[in-house]
Design a protein around this motif. Structure first.
Motif, short mmCIF file in Angstrom:
data_model
loop_
_atom_site.label_atom_id
_atom_site.label_comp_id
_atom_site.label_asym_id
_atom_site.label_seq_id
_atom_site.Cartn_x
_atom_site.Cartn_y
_atom_site.Cartn_z
N ASN A 37 0.88 -1.17 0.00
CA ASN A 37 0.00 0.00 0.00
C ASN A 37 0.91 1.21 0.00
O ASN A 37 1.98 1.19 0.61
N PHE A 38 0.49 2.25 -0.68
CA PHE A 38 1.34 3.43 -0.79
C PHE A 38 0.93 4.50 0.21
O PHE A 38 -0.24 4.64 0.54
N GLU A 39 1.92 5.25 0.64
CA GLU A 39 1.73 6.35 1.58
C GLU A 39 0.63 7.29 1.08
O GLU A 39 0.57 7.60 -0.12
N ASN A 40 -0.23 7.73 1.99
CA ASN A 40 -1.30 8.67 1.63
C ASN A 40 -0.72 9.91 0.97
O ASN A 40 0.27 10.46 1.43
N GLY A 41 -1.33 10.31 -0.12
CA GLY A 41 -0.92 11.51 -0.83
C GLY A 41 0.26 11.33 -1.76
O GLY A 41 0.68 12.28 -2.41
N SER A 42 0.82 10.13 -1.82
CA SER A 42 2.01 9.91 -2.65
C SER A 42 1.81 8.78 -3.66
O SER A 42 2.78 8.34 -4.27
N TYR A 71 14.45 10.83 -9.52
CA TYR A 71 13.46 10.18 -8.66
C TYR A 71 13.56 10.70 -7.24
O TYR A 71 12.54 10.99 -6.60
N LEU A 72 14.77 10.83 -6.74
CA LEU A 72 14.94 11.34 -5.37
C LEU A 72 14.43 12.76 -5.26
O LEU A 72 13.80 13.12 -4.26
N HIS A 73 14.67 13.57 -6.27
CA HIS A 73 14.17 14.95 -6.27
C HIS A 73 12.64 14.95 -6.27
O HIS A 73 12.02 15.71 -5.52
N LYS A 74 12.03 14.10 -7.09
CA LYS A 74 10.56 14.01 -7.12
C LYS A 74 9.99 13.55 -5.78
O LYS A 74 8.86 13.90 -5.43
N LEU A 75 10.77 12.76 -5.05
CA LEU A 75 10.34 12.28 -3.73
C LEU A 75 10.56 13.32 -2.63
O LEU A 75 10.20 13.10 -1.48
N GLY A 76 11.17 14.44 -3.00
CA GLY A 76 11.35 15.53 -2.04
C GLY A 76 12.73 15.60 -1.41
O GLY A 76 12.91 16.22 -0.36
#
Length: 86
Positions: A37-42, A71-76
């Motif tokens: 399951n993926f983190e809420n909002g992501s 990818y890391l940049h997109k992940l914040g």
């Protein structure tokens, strides 16, 4: 299992640092797409990155340093490279 942006970033960093190999990252990504399951909002960003990593074992796609950086940049996350003498 809930897959968070942080967990996905940790796997990418482990790959960059050669703690895990490409086949292991690809297999992990494929498992996460099916089972996690993926983190809420992501959901969208995690699914997009996992899908791309899942194709990295195909020669035409691969998984480059630039891919991981993006990818890391997109992940914040910002990426900082540090050179250590061994």
């Amino acid at each position: 299992m809930i897959l968070t942006r942080k967990l996905l970033a940790d796997v990418l960093i482990r790959y960059i640092n050669r703690e895990i190999d490409l086949p292991s990252v690809v297999s992990w990504a494929e498992d996460m797409i099916r089972e996690a399951n993926f983190e809420n909002g992501s959901f969208e960003i995690i699914r997009e990155i996992l899908a791309r990593i899942g194709l990295a074992d195909v020669r035409e796609f691969g998984l480059t340093w630039d891919d991981c950086y993006d990818y890391l940049h997109k992940l914040g996350y910002d990426v900082k490279v540090e050179l250590l003498e061994v």
